[in-house]
Design a protein around this motif. Structure first.
Motif, PDB file in Angstrom:
ATOM      1  N   HIS A   1       0.946  -1.126  -0.131  1.00 13.80           N
ATOM      2  CA  HIS A   1      -0.003   0.037   0.025  1.00 13.80           C
ATOM      3  C   HIS A   1       0.791   1.379  -0.053  1.00 13.80           C
ATOM      4  O   HIS A   1       1.830   1.300   0.738  1.00 13.80           O
ATOM      5  N   PRO A   2       0.660   2.169  -0.699  1.00 15.24           N
ATOM      6  CA  PRO A   2       1.519   3.380  -1.042  1.00 15.24           C
ATOM      7  C   PRO A   2       1.867   3.962   0.431  1.00 15.24           C
ATOM      8  O   PRO A   2       2.839   4.672   0.495  1.00 15.24           O
TER       9      PRO A   2
ATOM     10  N   ASP B   1       1.775  12.537   2.949  1.00 14.95           N
ATOM     11  CA  ASP B   1       0.525  12.082   3.721  1.00 14.95           C
ATOM     12  C   ASP B   1      -0.612  12.969   4.112  1.00 14.95           C
ATOM     13  O   ASP B   1      -1.722  12.449   4.085  1.00 14.95           O
ATOM     14  N   THR B   2      -0.323  14.051   4.286  1.00 15.18           N
ATOM     15  CA  THR B   2      -1.318  14.911   4.721  1.00 15.18           C
ATOM     16  C   THR B   2      -2.018  15.746   3.207  1.00 15.18           C
ATOM     17  O   THR B   2      -3.135  16.020   3.233  1.00 15.18           O
ATOM     18  N   GLY B   3      -1.308  15.446   2.118  1.00 17.70           N
ATOM     19  CA  GLY B   3      -1.717  15.842   0.944  1.00 17.70           C
ATOM     20  C   GLY B   3      -1.061  16.977   0.423  1.00 17.70           C
ATOM     21  O   GLY B   3      -1.270  17.381  -0.862  1.00 17.70           O
ATOM     22  N   ALA B   4      -0.016  17.450   0.648  1.00 12.39           N
ATOM     23  CA  ALA B   4       0.866  18.235   0.410  1.00 12.39           C
ATOM     24  C   ALA B   4       2.194  17.877  -0.237  1.00 12.39           C
ATOM     25  O   ALA B   4       3.142  17.618   0.456  1.00 12.39           O
TER      26      ALA B   4
ATOM     27  N   ILE C   1      -4.816  23.513   7.861  1.00 14.10           N
ATOM     28  CA  ILE C   1      -5.144  22.168   7.777  1.00 14.10           C
ATOM     29  C   ILE C   1      -4.115  21.183   8.204  1.00 14.10           C
ATOM     30  O   ILE C   1      -4.482  20.165   8.525  1.00 14.10           O
TER      31      ILE C   1
ATOM     32  N   ARG D   1      -4.650  18.189  10.879  1.00 15.08           N
ATOM     33  CA  ARG D   1      -4.489  16.953  10.559  1.00 15.08           C
ATOM     34  C   ARG D   1      -3.492  16.184  11.476  1.00 15.08           C
ATOM     35  O   ARG D   1      -3.453  14.816  11.742  1.00 15.08           O
TER      36      ARG D   1
ATOM     37  N   ILE E   1      -2.480   6.414   8.851  1.00 15.58           N
ATOM     38  CA  ILE E   1      -1.493   6.361   7.841  1.00 15.58           C
ATOM     39  C   ILE E   1      -0.472   7.591   8.387  1.00 15.58           C
ATOM     40  O   ILE E   1       0.694   7.366   8.162  1.00 15.58           O
TER      41      ILE E   1
ATOM     42  N   TYR F   1     -11.162  -0.030  -0.675  1.00 18.41           N
ATOM     43  CA  TYR F   1     -11.003   1.285  -0.966  1.00 18.41           C
ATOM     44  C   TYR F   1     -11.774   2.175  -1.784  1.00 18.41           C
ATOM     45  O   TYR F   1     -12.061   3.136  -1.655  1.00 18.41           O
TER      46      TYR F   1
ATOM     47  N   LEU G   1     -15.017   2.833   0.037  1.00 18.99           N
ATOM     48  CA  LEU G   1     -14.867   4.011   1.026  1.00 18.99           C
ATOM     49  C   LEU G   1     -14.566   5.306   0.437  1.00 18.99           C
ATOM     50  O   LEU G   1     -15.294   6.285   0.622  1.00 18.99           O
TER      51      LEU G   1
ATOM     52  N   ARG H   1     -16.955   8.649   0.697  1.00 15.93           N
ATOM     53  CA  ARG H   1     -16.600   9.866   0.951  1.00 15.93           C
ATOM     54  C   ARG H   1     -17.234  10.891  -0.150  1.00 15.93           C
ATOM     55  O   ARG H   1     -17.534  11.779   0.393  1.00 15.93           O
TER      56      ARG H   1
ATOM     57  N   PRO I   1      -8.304  21.237  -1.536  1.00 11.57           N
ATOM     58  CA  PRO I   1      -7.924  19.945  -0.303  1.00 11.57           C
ATOM     59  C   PRO I   1      -9.236  19.252   0.062  1.00 11.57           C
ATOM     60  O   PRO I   1      -9.124  18.781   1.030  1.00 11.57           O
TER      61      PRO I   1
ATOM     62  N   THR J   1      -2.658   8.945  -0.984  1.00 11.24           N
ATOM     63  CA  THR J   1      -2.211   8.166   0.132  1.00 11.24           C
ATOM     64  C   THR J   1      -2.873   7.068   1.092  1.00 11.24           C
ATOM     65  O   THR J   1      -2.097   6.354   1.630  1.00 11.24           O
ATOM     66  N   GLU J   2      -4.225   7.430   1.091  1.00 13.33           N
ATOM     67  CA  GLU J   2      -4.743   6.563   1.945  1.00 13.33           C
ATOM     68  C   GLU J   2      -5.774   5.447   1.033  1.00 13.33           C
ATOM     69  O   GLU J   2      -5.494   4.440   1.598  1.00 13.33           O
ATOM     70  N   LEU J   3      -6.447   6.049   0.145  1.00 13.66           N
ATOM     71  CA  LEU J   3      -7.237   5.139  -0.447  1.00 13.66           C
ATOM     72  C   LEU J   3      -6.713   4.682  -2.032  1.00 13.66           C
ATOM     73  O   LEU J   3      -7.418   3.964  -2.774  1.00 13.66           O
ATOM     74  N   ILE J   4      -5.570   5.020  -2.229  1.00 14.72           N
ATOM     75  CA  ILE J   4      -4.637   4.734  -3.591  1.00 14.72           C
ATOM     76  C   ILE J   4      -5.721   4.807  -4.465  1.00 14.72           C
ATOM     77  O   ILE J   4      -6.007   4.180  -5.534  1.00 14.72           O
TER      78      ILE J   4
ATOM     79  N   PRO K   1      -2.311  20.967   2.209  1.00 19.92           N
ATOM     80  CA  PRO K   1      -2.847  19.734   2.324  1.00 19.92           C
ATOM     81  C   PRO K   1      -4.204  19.320   2.380  1.00 19.92           C
ATOM     82  O   PRO K   1      -5.217  20.173   2.215  1.00 19.92           O
ATOM     83  N   ARG K   2      -4.347  18.168   2.370  1.00 20.18           N
ATOM     84  CA  ARG K   2      -6.159  17.611   2.498  1.00 20.18           C
ATOM     85  C   ARG K   2      -6.674  17.506   3.825  1.00 20.18           C
ATOM     86  O   ARG K   2      -6.097  17.436   4.826  1.00 20.18           O
ATOM     87  N   PHE K   3      -7.934  17.735   3.925  1.00 21.29           N
ATOM     88  CA  PHE K   3      -8.688  17.693   5.016  1.00 21.29           C
ATOM     89  C   PHE K   3      -8.692  16.274   5.130  1.00 21.29           C
ATOM     90  O   PHE K   3      -8.733  15.275   4.511  1.00 21.29           O
ATOM     91  N   ARG K   4      -9.135  15.975   6.530  1.00 18.77           N
ATOM     92  CA  ARG K   4      -9.616  14.656   7.242  1.00 18.77           C
ATOM     93  C   ARG K   4     -11.121  14.529   6.833  1.00 18.77           C
ATOM     94  O   ARG K   4     -11.650  15.575   6.765  1.00 18.77           O
ATOM     95  N   TYR K   5     -11.721  13.451   6.585  1.00 15.18           N
ATOM     96  CA  TYR K   5     -13.011  13.093   6.654  1.00 15.18           C
ATOM     97  C   TYR K   5     -13.871  14.002   7.506  1.00 15.18           C
ATOM     98  O   TYR K   5     -14.814  14.505   7.002  1.00 15.18           O
TER      99      TYR K   5
END
Lengths: 403, 360
Positions: free
Chosen positions: A28-29, A133-136, A207, A211, A388, B161, B164, B168, B232, B240-243, B323-327
């Motif tokens: 898994h990445p 891993d946070t998306g940045a 953000i 996170r 993660i 995945y 999910l 989302r 975001p 990175t989480e759900l490929i 970065p990305r938000f969490r759910y």
């Protein structure tokens, strides 16, 4: 409720669970290596998890029992491959401790420079991967360019980049060349600005903080119970650093601070590593300025390969060369434990020798192995995204985990 | 209906008028279709170049001068790749998913006015495929069908995945559509119409709507990011989480359709934002320019296009910066922050209109 039972009909009930099993890994990445997490999930919340390790177990400890001492270095390379020089030099120091050799100051200082560079490269990976891993993704590319420069310095020192096999028992295989110094200067000049840029991009980002703050926390006490060391322990508020607690390779000569976190969460782990990079830069600067003159290796002909010219012209040199290459070095019997502050924590070598060419038993203390044991506890009740991030912030590296 | 009655009316008047009308509309449909596809294709190129610019890289530069043929090469690659349909998937739905995503993405572009009306061939030509009087509602409905594509695709893949990711996507869409709709309500209150063409015409010779509705614009913009699944808010595909999330199991052009739909959505969103809040095709000081006829239309189209390109760039800029938000944080932002703000915006708009006396 039980309509059938009231009517006197025998039925067998089966518990229906709304929990879902998710297989995170082995490929898994986000796992940064090969290890499996079987997560029991309630929606996106992790109720329970089971870990499988050993996917890249290569039995280093057993292999080491059959190898001459200088050939064990290559095994240490493949543990934490993000900062292999630390492992290499840590192993050399262990053997030097066993055979009782004093290393010249210059070699010690050069080793400090190399080890701090390795620490920076390790922290670069960890911190930028947390950001990824946070998306940045952008911060990652900023820092990774500079890891490349560190690898170029390695290349100049030993010819390899990732699995360096750097240094020798008794010192280093060669002194820093002019090119190496130039590259080091370039790195020292450029990197602080990039680090600051990265910091500005990520550190106070709302953000990013949402996170990471209070994600995957571990208390200092619990961390000590597990046997945490290194940045992950310091993030939890315990100021333990092998470089200060049990100084080796002249670390006592340098002035540097130990960054300590508070909550032991992902953000603290990120910040501790970020600050440590700056401290490492300071140490390198000090080592470079205060670098003493002298030889770059100790006078241990039985372990240190003689120069090629001597091998062709002198009998003793030829004999030593032959013995070292064939692995017929004689090591006194004894028990030694030596640990160094690796990129990830205390990398320890517990070495028992009964004389002869190879160790009787070698135990490798690998910090990742310890961190990963705390992982199920740390992610319980958190969300998938947090799990993660927790994993990447602990910088669990499969090679070191399995060894 | 309006279109049809208008067409029938024309037909009764003159037979040749009818033919030109249909022909012109046909050309316009083709034009919008091709424009959406081209812009989407070059958005992929643009995205790679913009990200390269931000990450200190070069980006695609091998296919053609400056890598300009890269989208073409990507297209060929996508079409010629092996198509895999997972054994345990539900086959029809698996194909239906990306088709819906693409179809709805393309359909949304219909109501966007590209330039002001001109007189030609003895009739008034509007550069809008269809000026539906409920244009905004139309866009909303079409875009919300779009999420079905993702849901169906994610569900049909028979992969946890993907599921999910689909979950989302659907919760995200539902939460953000409400805030988006409420942001628009304030704008509609101000404009008094749901027709996009009319909203754009109203901004002619006046301040653009963003001046009257700054908060509404911000809410709409944030929701547009969420609706297009862009960072975001790219949780459904979360690398990175759900490929890849809902499109994990997709390959070849079916994957391409999903990715393409995202870019078309981005294009349409940019067009809608520019039309609703930034004056659409209107030029600044249009009256002072003294231009008329086709040249004005061309200039208007060019200016509108520039705005769209700017917003597409904004989408990319944001993606490669934060970065990305969490759910749960995403839902928190949607329900607890944007929704009350949108309601507040409506109240403020109402109060201001009441004070102005423009409340009928």
């Amino acid at each position: 409720m039980s309509y059938l039972k009231d009517k006197g009909i025998e039925v067998e009930y089966k518990e229906i669970s709304n929990l879902n099993t998710l297989n995170l890994g082995p490929t898994h990445p986000a796992t940064h290596g090969i290890f499996q997490n079987v997560l029991t999930m309630n929606g996106e919340i992790i109720e329970d998890s089971q870990q499988t390790i050993g996917y890249i177990h290569r039995a280093f400890e057993k292999i080491a029992e059959r190898r001459p001492y200088n050939q064990i270095t290559v095994l240490t390379d493949r543990m934490n491959y993000c900062s292999s020089p630390i492992n290499n030099l840590g192993w050399h120091m262990t053997v030097e401790k066993l055979i009782g050799v004093d290393i010249p100051k210059r070699a010690q200082y050069l080793r400090v420079i190399i080890m701090e560079l390795a620490r920076i490269s390790d922290h670069i990976i960890c911190d930028s991967v947390i950001a990824v891993d946070t998306g940045a993704l952008t911060g990652f590319t900023y820092l990774f360019q500079w890891r490349e420069l560190i690898y170029e310095i390695y290349e100049e020192l030993c010819g390899a980049r990732l699995t360096t096999n750097l240094g020798r028992i008794g010192g280093l295989e060669r002194d820093f060349t002019m090119t190496a110094w130039k590259k080091l200067d370039k790195f020292l000049k450029g990197f602080p600005a990039v680090l600051e840029e990265f910091e500005n991009l990520v550190k106070r980002n709302r953000i990013f903080m949402d996170r990471t703050v209070k994600v995957g926390p571990i208390s200092g006490e619990r961390a000590l119970e597990y046997g945490f060391t290194g940045p992950n322990l310091r993030a939890a508020g315990v100021d333990y650093d092998v470089r200060v607690a049990l100084p080796y390779s002249s670390y006592e000569d340098f002035e540097f601070a130990i960054p300590v976190g508070e909550n032991g969460d992902t953000y603290d782990r990120f910040m501790v590593r970020l600050e440590e990079m700056k401290e490492s830069l300071r140490i390198i600067q000090q080592a470079k300025e205060g670098l003493p003159e002298g030889p770059f290796h100790a006078d241990v002909p039985a372990f240190y390969l003689p120069p090629k010219e001597d091998v062709y012209n002198k009998m003793e040199a030829l004999i030593y060369h032959f013995k070292i290459v064939m692995g017929e070095t004689d090591v006194p019997s004894g028990t030694v434990y030596h640990s160094v502050e690796g990129g990830n924590g205390e990398v320890g070598f517990y070495l028992i020798s009964d004389g002869g060419r190879s160790p009787y038993r070698l135990h490798l203390r690998r910090p990742c192995f310890i961190y990963y044991q705390a992982y199920p506890e740390m992610i319980k009740g958190s969300m998938l995204s947090d799990a993660i991030l927790t994993l990447s912030s602990m910088n669990v590296i499969a090679g070191e985990l399995d060894a | 209906m309006q279109e049809i009655t208008q067409a029938l009316h024309l037909f009764q008047k003159n037979k040749s008028n009818m033919v030109t009308y249909i022909l012109i509309k046909f050309i316009l449909v083709l034009f919008v279709f091709l424009l959406a596809l081209t812009v989407a294709a070059y958005s992929t190129y643009g995205e790679r170049k913009v990200s390269a610019l931000m990450q200190d890289r070069i980006g695609p530069d091998r296919a053609g001068p400056y890598g300009l043929l890269q989208p073409l090469a990507d297209g060929i690659k996508m079409f010629t790749k092996e198509e895999l349909i997972p054994t345990n998937s539900s086959k029809y739905l698996f194909v239906l998913g990306p088709s819906i995503a693409m179809l709805t993405a393309l359909m949304a572009g219909v109501v966007i006015p590209w330039a002001g009306p001109i007189e030609a061939f003895g009739q008034q030509l509007t550069f809008q495929v269809s000026d539906i009087n409920i244009g905004i509602l139309y866009i909303f409905s079409v875009v919300s069908i779009g999420v079905y594509g993702i849901m169906i695709g994610g569900w049909a893949s028979n992969n946890k995945y993907s599921l999910l990711g689909a979950l989302r996507a659907s919760s995200q869409m539902i939460s953000y559509e409400i805030a988006m709709g409420l942001a628009i309500v304030a704008l509609v209150m101000k404009s008094g119409t749901l027709s996009l063409g009319e909203i754009v015409t109203q901004q002619q010779g006046d301040w653009i709507n963003v001046v009257y509705q700054p908060l509404g614009f911000l809410i709409f913009l944030i929701c547009a990011f969420a609706e297009t699944n862009r960072a975001p808010f790219d949780l459904p595909e979360c690398e990175t989480e759900l490929i890849g999330g809902y499109h994990t199991e997709y390959s070849s052009m079916k994957l391409g359709l999903f990715l393409f739909a995202e870019y078309i959505n981005m294009f349409v969103s940019s067009a809608v934002i520019s039309a609703l809040y930034f004056g659409g095709y209107n030029l600044p000081f249009q009256a002072a320019l003294g231009l008329e006829g086709p040249w004005l239309a061309v200039l208007q189209f060019g200016f509108f296009f520039l705005k769209i390109v700017f917003f597409i760039f904004l989408f990319m800029w944001v993606r490669w910066t934060i970065p990305r938000f969490r759910y749960d944080q995403l839902l928190h932002l949607g329900w607890k922050i944007l929704l009350p703000l949108a309601i507040l915006n409506i109240i403020i708009t109402g109060l201001v209109m009441w004070a102005n006396g423009s409340l009928a």
